[in-house]
Structure formats: structure tokens, C-alpha cells
Design an enzyme around this catalytic site. Structure first.
Site, PDB file in Angstrom:
ATOM      1  N   GLU A  99       9.603   1.631  11.012  1.00 49.37           N
ATOM      2  CA  GLU A  99      10.534   2.758  10.851  1.00 49.37           C
ATOM      3  C   GLU A  99       9.725   4.010  11.101  1.00 49.37           C
ATOM      4  OE1 GLU A  99      12.251   5.722  10.072  1.00 49.37           O
ATOM      5  OE2 GLU A  99      12.374   5.319   7.923  1.00 49.37           O
ATOM      6  N   LEU A 100       9.970   4.650  12.251  1.00 49.19           N
ATOM      7  CA  LEU A 100       9.072   5.702  12.721  1.00 49.19           C
ATOM      8  C   LEU A 100       9.763   7.060  12.761  1.00 49.19           C
ATOM      9  CD1 LEU A 100       7.377   3.542  15.513  1.00 49.19           C
ATOM     10  CD2 LEU A 100       6.657   3.857  13.140  1.00 49.19           C
ATOM     11  N   CYS A 156      12.267  11.840   8.152  1.00 50.02           N
ATOM     12  CA  CYS A 156      12.294  11.315   9.518  1.00 50.02           C
ATOM     13  C   CYS A 156      13.681  11.485  10.126  1.00 50.02           C
ATOM     14  CB  CYS A 156      11.861   9.849   9.542  1.00 50.02           C
ATOM     15  SG  CYS A 156      12.824   8.795   8.445  1.00 50.02           S
ATOM     16  N   LYS A 183       0.849  -1.193   0.000  1.00 48.44           N
ATOM     17  CA  LYS A 183       0.000   0.000   0.000  1.00 48.44           C
ATOM     18  C   LYS A 183       0.882   1.240   0.000  1.00 48.44           C
ATOM     19  CE  LYS A 183      -2.000   2.749   3.103  1.00 48.44           C
ATOM     20  NZ  LYS A 183      -2.103   4.003   2.330  1.00 48.44           N
ATOM     21  N   GLU A 202       8.711  15.980  16.536  1.00 57.34           N
ATOM     22  CA  GLU A 202       9.020  15.964  15.107  1.00 57.34           C
ATOM     23  C   GLU A 202       8.071  16.908  14.372  1.00 57.34           C
ATOM     24  OE1 GLU A 202      10.186  12.534  11.974  1.00 57.34           O
ATOM     25  OE2 GLU A 202       8.240  12.277  12.932  1.00 57.34           O
ATOM     26  N   TRP A 218      19.471   0.541   7.978  1.00 58.76           N
ATOM     27  CA  TRP A 218      18.811   1.798   8.322  1.00 58.76           C
ATOM     28  C   TRP A 218      17.720   1.527   9.354  1.00 58.76           C
ATOM     29  CZ3 TRP A 218      19.372   6.922   7.074  1.00 58.76           C
ATOM     30  CH2 TRP A 218      18.326   7.771   7.447  1.00 58.76           C
TER      31      TRP A 218
END
Length: 482
Positions: free
Chosen positions: A252-253, A286, A177, A384, A450
Site C-alpha cells: 500500500e503505497l 496517502c 515492525k 506526493e 482498501w
């Protein structure tokens, strides 16, 4: 205007069952450029079923054959490079040069994992020393199964490559998606799957938003592995969904990354790296190094250079090669950043370069802001923002810089700028971050893992670790031969 009302399921374009559609907006011209289906949970059922049917055949295919298919994806992206760069710039708003770098990174990622795929069979059955007399063990790795992959809007084709390439290399089948905000570049992946003859059901693409597709995909019992890149709030929901059925998950935030500038740093290099760290992709990264910790002896010089560099930025049409600063991706993101600027004003924070850059009359632009002496309690310092906003503080020494850098719930990335190479490496070793650049721009070669520590996520993408994320390990132990 494109109309994306079909999904790619089992190597066919299938009309969505959804009645809702969403507008896709050109962030520079502020005009609709496409309409995309919001998707429906029944569409998810169809895609997962196709992926499950395809799994045995794809899993049993030799890793050499899988590698050939992945290489073919890279070649097809290269052949479409010019068109995809333009499409990405229009859909995302990033300058053409940045979009071109994205395509280069995506192509390199597919090529890297093609190589990883080819090496996988050779590692199967490798002997492991058990430490037990008379016993030997062999190590095998199997694909996790059906992988549900969800990517954000800030790096189309790049974030998806980081997930799709290793998943296919491992022998997983995929339900992907892309973001409903930037669906246009990703459409090419389905076209390429048909072009290269990828077996039916191995790659499935579902358009839609969280309500139409995302929630159903993360909750689907037919999905064995979930990989999500995006906000912490949604990431926690994905993790909760993965807990039902104890399914494999990678996240992965967010980040609130620091850039540390020591007393002996080259101020010109420091200004260059600071600017890129919070203005590349209009700060929508990010890994943006949006907290500056600069030694007090260098602060005034660095800020003067930084203000001058900001004044030299050229905001404008992303398709114009002269443009170096594009708009934010949409009105909602601009409003989010403007809300933080209102908070800064309420806190009495005054930007150093507020009015030195003229913005176009249209487009979701935000002029870069640099705030000095920001309290560590400020929301701007701790949260953030995802826009071109830099918060700065001076420090007395390296110890104070490291302490402040690590005082965050996040731990994704960091940059160190120091005159002495050994000093930079020593500081990097003390930072709680998954990736640290020393006197260098942020780069993410496919061979390097990563990912982040603390609230920045779980697991790693890219590198050997990125492949391992889609593999399960099996040990077969038996008496050793005489």
C-alpha cells in the site's frame, strides 16, 4: 521518558542486540519523549524463529478460537482507549479528535476480522462446479504462513490493525515492525497479547528502523508473506526482496489523489470536503485529495470559502480539544514539505491563503497552502507532498476533469462533489482509483477493501480481500459420488 530497548518475542520482552538507539520526539513540544532501539538483524532471526514454531498450533486452532482472541484484542484496546488516544496525540501530533477516530477505526477492524475468522471454517470444503461430468471439486483455504508486517507513522494502531487482524484471522503468525517514529501506541499490542493469553510466538513485535530491522525482515527466508505500507521507494525495495524466493507480497503505497467539483456542486459541501481532503492529519495521508479540479464557473466561490475555512483552523497543542490542526510528525517531514514550498516559489506559484493562519511558536507546523492554476508539469501537481498543500486547476467540463484526474502515476483514491447523484456516480466509474467517495468524507469501514491502482500498490487491505491476502487456496478434485 520511555525507553524501548526490548522487543516482544515469543511472549517475552527480550533485550535488543542493537547498540544504536533513536530518539522519539513529541512533534508539538519538540522534546524527546522516548528512546527506541534501532534493532538488529539477529533480533529478526529470533522473532521469525518464534513465529515459525508457533505456526502449526495457531494454524490448526479453530477459526472460532482465533476469532475469540481477535475480539479480545478489540476489547482490550477499548479498555485502554483514553490512554492510547493521548499517547497517539503526543507521539504523532494529531489532534485528540483525530486520534480518537483512529482508535475507533482500529477497534472496528479487529471486531470485523474476528467475525471473518469465525466464518472461515464454515467455508472450508465448499463445493465448486467443475463443469466436468463425473468430477467434483472442493475449495479449501490455508494460511500463507509467517507474515512480516511493516507499517508507517501516520496512522498508528490503524495501519497495524489492517494487517495484524486479518493475518491472525487467516491463521498466520506475525512479526510486526511499527514505525520507529511512532512506536509508543503500538507497544500496547504486545501488552495486550500477554493479557489475553495469546499463544507464544503468534504475535511478535520488533522495534527498529529500516537498517536495523526492516531490511532483514523483508529479506528473511523464513517469512512467507510481506505486507508493507509506506513510500514507493521503500515499497519497490520490499517487492524486490520478496522476489527472492517468490514470496507473497502486498503493498500500500503513495497517492496524489484528485477531488473533482462539478458545476452543479454545493459550494459549501465542496469547501468542507476539499479542506478535509488535504488538511486532515495535517495532510499526512496517502489518500489526501491534494489535486483540486473545479469547474470554472464555481472556482472563485469555492476558493473564497476555502480560504475562509483555512482561516478558521486552530493550530495548537494536539491534546487541547480546541485544536483542529496539529504539527507534522517531525522535523524531517516539515523540511520535506518546506522543500516543496521552495519549489513552488521558484516556479512562480503564489498561495492564496499564505498568511491567514497564525502558528504556535514551537512545533513542526506548516500553514495550509492553496495554489491555483498549477501547471500539470509542476512537481507539486505530480508528486506526493504529505503535508497540507493543495494544488488547484479549473476545468471546462467533466470530461476534462476526468482526464486530468487520471493523468497520474498513482491511483489510490478520489472524491467527486456533484449536485446530481447520478452524475457523481458516472464520474466515479471513469476514475482510475481504488476508492472513490461521492459527496462524502473519506471513510474506510473495515468491510470495504482498501488499496490502489498503478503505482499506488499491489493488492487490497480491509474487507474480504484483506483476509484473502493472507490465505492460499487449494482445490481438491475427485470423482463425484454415485
Amino acid at each position: 521518558m520511555s525507553t524501548l530497548t526490548h522487543h516482544f518475542i515469543d511472549n517475552a520482552w527480550v533485550a535488543s542486540r542493537a547498540t544504536r538507539c533513536l530518539n522519539v520526539i513529541d512533534p508539538y513540544r519538540e522534546t524527546p519523549i522516548a528512546e527506541v532501539t534501532a534493532g538488529d538483524p539477529a533480533d529478526v532471526d529470533d522473532a521469525v524463529a518464534a513465529a515459525r514454531r508457533a505456526l502449526p498450533g495457531w494454524r490448526e486452532l479453530s477459526s472460532k478460537r482465533r476469532g475469540a482472541f481477535i475480539d479480545a484484542i478489540a476489547e482490550a484496546l477499548e479498555a485502554r482507549r483514553a490512554a492510547l488516544v493521548e499517547l497517539s496525540s503526543r507521539n504523532n501530533g494529531k489532534p485528540r479528535a483525530e486520534a480518537d477516530q483512529d482508535l475507533a477505526d482500529a477497534i472496528a477492524c479487529y471486531r470485523y476480522y474476528a467475525g471473518q475468522a469465525r466464518a472461515l471454517d464454515a467455508r472450508q470444503g465448499e463445493t465448486v462446479d467443475t463443469g466436468e461430468a463425473g468430477l467434483v471439486s472442493r475449495r479449501y483455504q490455508d494460511p500463507v504462513g509467517v507474515a512480516g508486517l511493516i507499517t508507517p507513522w501516520n496512522f498508528p494502531l490503524v495501519s497495524s490493525a489492517w494487517k495484524i487482524a486479518p493475518a491472525l484471522a487467516a491463521g498466520c503468525t506475525v512479526v510486526f515492525k511499527p514505525s520507529e517514529v511512532t512506536p509508543l501506541p503500538e507497544q500496547a499490542l504486545a501488552e495486550i497479547a500477554l493479557e489475553i493469553g495469546l499463544p507464544s510466538g503468534v504475535f511478535n513485535l520488533l522495534h527498529g528502523d529500516g537498517r536495523g530491522v526492516g531490511e532483514a525482515l523483508t529479506a528473511h527466508p523464513g517469512v512467507d508473506k510481506l505486507s508493507f505500507t509506506g513510500s514507493n521507494a521503500v515499497g519497490e525495495a520490499v517487492m524486490a526482496a520478496a522476489a527472492r524466493g517468490t514470496r507473497n507480497v502486498s503493498l500500500e503505497l503513495g497517492g496524489k489523489s484528485p477531488i473533482l467539483v462539478t458545476a452543479d456542486a454545493d459550494p459549501e459541501l465542496a469547501a468542507e470536503l476539499v479542506l478535509a481532503g488535504f488538511c486532515y492529519n495535517a495532510g499526512q495521508m496517502c489518500s489526501a485529495t491534494s489535486r483540486l479540479l473545479v469547474h470554472e464557473s464555481l472556482a472563485d466561490d469555492l476558493h473564497a470559502r476555502l480560504d475562509a475555512a483555512i482561516a478558521d483552523l486552530v493550530p495548537g497543542d494536539p491534546l487541547d480539544d480546541a485544536t483542529t490542526l496539529g504539527p507534522l510528525v517531525n522535523a524531517a517531514q516539515r523540511q520535506r514539505v518546506e522543500a516543496y514550498l521552495a519549489t513552488a516559489e521558484a516556479e512562480g506559484l503564489v498561495p492564496t491563503a499564505r498568511s491567514r493562519i497564525a502558528l504556535p511558536e514551537h512545533g513542526h507546523f506548516i500553514a495550509p497552502r492553496v495554489f491555483r492554476d498549477v501547471p500539470t508539469t509542476s512537481r507539486l501537481w505530480r508528486e506526493e507532498i504529505f503535508g497540507p498543500v493543495l494544488c488547484a486547476r479549473t476545468v471546462r467540463d467533466d470530461d476534462e476533469a476526468v482526464t486530468l484526474a487520471n493523468d497520474s502515476i498513482f491511483g489510490l483514491a478520489a472524491t467527486v462533489v456533484a449536485g446530481d447523484r447520478g452524475r457523481a456516480v458516472d464520474i466515479a466509474a471513469r476514475l482510475q482509483a481504488g476508492n472513490v467517495w461521492c459527496n462524502a468524507h473519506q471513510v474506510a469501514p473495515p468491510a470495504l477493501g482498501w488499496g490502489g491502482m498503478k503505482a499506488s500498490g499491489i493488492g487490497r487491505e480491509l474487507g474480504r480481500e484483506g483476509l484473502e491476502a493472507y490465505l492460499e487456496t487449494r482445490y481438491v478434485t475427485l470423482p463425484s459420488a454415485d
